[in-house]
Write a protein that holds these residues in place. Structure first.
Motif, PDB file in Angstrom:
ATOM      1  N   SER A   3      47.388  21.872  28.976  1.00  0.00           N
ATOM      2  CA  SER A   3      45.745  21.694  29.371  1.00  0.00           C
ATOM      3  C   SER A   3      45.422  23.188  29.164  1.00  0.00           C
ATOM      4  O   SER A   3      46.212  24.217  29.488  1.00  0.00           O
ATOM      5  N   LYS A   4      44.276  23.446  28.570  1.00  0.00           N
ATOM      6  CA  LYS A   4      43.534  24.820  28.301  1.00  0.00           C
ATOM      7  C   LYS A   4      43.113  25.412  29.473  1.00  0.00           C
ATOM      8  O   LYS A   4      42.408  24.616  30.145  1.00  0.00           O
ATOM      9  N   ARG A   5      43.403  26.642  29.659  1.00  0.00           N
ATOM     10  CA  ARG A   5      42.667  27.282  30.778  1.00  0.00           C
ATOM     11  C   ARG A   5      41.337  27.663  30.489  1.00  0.00           C
ATOM     12  O   ARG A   5      40.854  27.837  29.390  1.00  0.00           O
ATOM     13  N   PRO A   6      40.490  27.267  31.738  1.00  0.00           N
ATOM     14  CA  PRO A   6      38.937  27.560  31.262  1.00  0.00           C
ATOM     15  C   PRO A   6      38.845  29.134  30.905  1.00  0.00           C
ATOM     16  O   PRO A   6      39.447  29.835  31.511  1.00  0.00           O
ATOM     17  N   ALA A   7      37.916  29.415  29.977  1.00  0.00           N
ATOM     18  CA  ALA A   7      37.795  30.837  29.498  1.00  0.00           C
ATOM     19  C   ALA A   7      37.087  31.483  30.725  1.00  0.00           C
ATOM     20  O   ALA A   7      36.260  31.024  31.571  1.00  0.00           O
ATOM     21  N   PHE A   8      36.947  32.805  30.606  1.00  0.00           N
ATOM     22  CA  PHE A   8      36.055  33.536  31.602  1.00  0.00           C
ATOM     23  C   PHE A   8      35.232  34.269  30.600  1.00  0.00           C
ATOM     24  O   PHE A   8      35.445  34.428  29.635  1.00  0.00           O
ATOM     25  N   CYS A   9      34.018  34.903  31.347  1.00  0.00           N
ATOM     26  CA  CYS A   9      33.426  35.827  30.639  1.00  0.00           C
ATOM     27  C   CYS A   9      33.015  36.854  31.399  1.00  0.00           C
ATOM     28  O   CYS A   9      33.165  36.872  32.800  1.00  0.00           O
ATOM     29  N   ILE A  10      32.835  38.198  31.101  1.00  0.00           N
ATOM     30  CA  ILE A  10      32.344  39.322  31.523  1.00  0.00           C
ATOM     31  C   ILE A  10      30.706  39.549  31.423  1.00  0.00           C
ATOM     32  O   ILE A  10      30.307  39.455  30.342  1.00  0.00           O
ATOM     33  N   GLU A  11      29.970  39.611  32.669  1.00  0.00           N
ATOM     34  CA  GLU A  11      28.845  39.949  32.797  1.00  0.00           C
ATOM     35  C   GLU A  11      28.469  41.016  33.926  1.00  0.00           C
ATOM     36  O   GLU A  11      29.118  41.278  34.941  1.00  0.00           O
ATOM     37  N   LYS A  12      27.135  41.436  33.538  1.00  0.00           N
ATOM     38  CA  LYS A  12      26.663  42.386  34.521  1.00  0.00           C
ATOM     39  C   LYS A  12      26.425  41.637  35.915  1.00  0.00           C
ATOM     40  O   LYS A  12      26.065  40.510  35.895  1.00  0.00           O
ATOM     41  N   ALA A  13      26.842  42.628  37.004  1.00  0.00           N
ATOM     42  CA  ALA A  13      26.630  41.810  38.350  1.00  0.00           C
ATOM     43  C   ALA A  13      25.193  41.864  38.561  1.00  0.00           C
ATOM     44  O   ALA A  13      24.136  42.543  38.299  1.00  0.00           O
ATOM     45  N   LEU A  14      24.939  40.628  39.478  1.00  0.00           N
ATOM     46  CA  LEU A  14      23.523  40.388  40.260  1.00  0.00           C
ATOM     47  C   LEU A  14      23.520  40.492  41.525  1.00  0.00           C
ATOM     48  O   LEU A  14      24.579  40.444  42.059  1.00  0.00           O
ATOM     49  N   ASP A  15      22.309  40.676  42.103  1.00  0.00           N
ATOM     50  CA  ASP A  15      22.392  40.670  43.585  1.00  0.00           C
ATOM     51  C   ASP A  15      23.065  39.639  44.136  1.00  0.00           C
ATOM     52  O   ASP A  15      23.758  39.544  45.190  1.00  0.00           O
ATOM     53  N   ALA A  16      23.035  38.299  43.345  1.00  0.00           N
ATOM     54  CA  ALA A  16      23.519  37.028  44.159  1.00  0.00           C
ATOM     55  C   ALA A  16      24.959  37.090  43.738  1.00  0.00           C
ATOM     56  O   ALA A  16      25.540  36.226  44.676  1.00  0.00           O
ATOM     57  N   ASP A  17      25.671  37.898  43.187  1.00  0.00           N
ATOM     58  CA  ASP A  17      27.260  37.913  43.059  1.00  0.00           C
ATOM     59  C   ASP A  17      27.637  38.754  44.226  1.00  0.00           C
ATOM     60  O   ASP A  17      28.906  38.924  44.446  1.00  0.00           O
ATOM     61  N   ILE A  18      26.935  39.567  45.155  1.00  0.00           N
ATOM     62  CA  ILE A  18      27.306  40.521  46.056  1.00  0.00           C
ATOM     63  C   ILE A  18      28.242  39.850  47.179  1.00  0.00           C
ATOM     64  O   ILE A  18      29.346  40.482  47.421  1.00  0.00           O
TER      65      ILE A  18
END
Length: 158
Positions: A3-18
């Motif tokens: 099984s392939k691990r799902p990829a991840f991505c790097i993004e700027k944080a948003l208020d909703a991520d706090i």
């Protein structure tokens, strides 16, 4: 069948991520002897950093969930004659470490510092967190002869 691990991505944080980042910081601050988790303080700090022109807050996401984060901010160094970066709050969700997520977060933080014409990036790490120290060494960080000291500033009574 593998099984392939799902990829991840790097993004700027948003208020909703706090809220998710506060949860990550709670795990980090339980490892560090000098800090204690305080959701309100961490949320306030993250909110300020997200809006700060001379700072960057990044998240690592997998399937739209925050699984890691890093913050970096600029400081003026007289030794360098200009700006340097201070990397703080690098943390990857337990159970997902060792998959390149922390390395990717550092690489993006370093790229941002380079784009800001900063001449170095530095961080503080808890001396008893050997897992983190090994990770930093393997990702190119070098120990210095400096010792971190701090002096608390009591809040004014109104």
């Amino acid at each position: 069948m593998t099984s392939k691990r799902p990829a991840f991505c790097i993004e700027k944080a948003l208020d909703a991520d706090i809220p998710a980042m506060v949860e990550l910081l709670a795990g980090l601050f339980t490892l560090e002897a000098d800090f204690t988790p305080d959701a309100a303080k961490q949320a306030a700090g993250l909110s300020t950093l997200i809006r700060e022109k001379n700072a960057l807050v990044l998240t690592a996401r997998q399937e739209n969930r925050v699984i890691g984060m890093v913050t970096v901010q600029g400081l003026i160094s007289t030794a360098e004659g200009g700006e340097v970066g201070l990397l703080e709050d690098l943390v990857v969700k337990e159970g997902l470490r060792g998959r390149g997520i922390g390395t990717a977060l550092i690489q993006e933080a370093v790229r941002w510092c380079r784009d800001q014409a900063m001449t170095r990036i530095q961080l503080l790490a808890d001396r008893s967190n050997t897992q983190a120290l090994v990770f930093y060494h393997h990702t190119g960080w070098q120990a210095t002869q400096l010792v971190a000291l701090r002096h608390p500033i009591p809040m004014r009574q109104s």
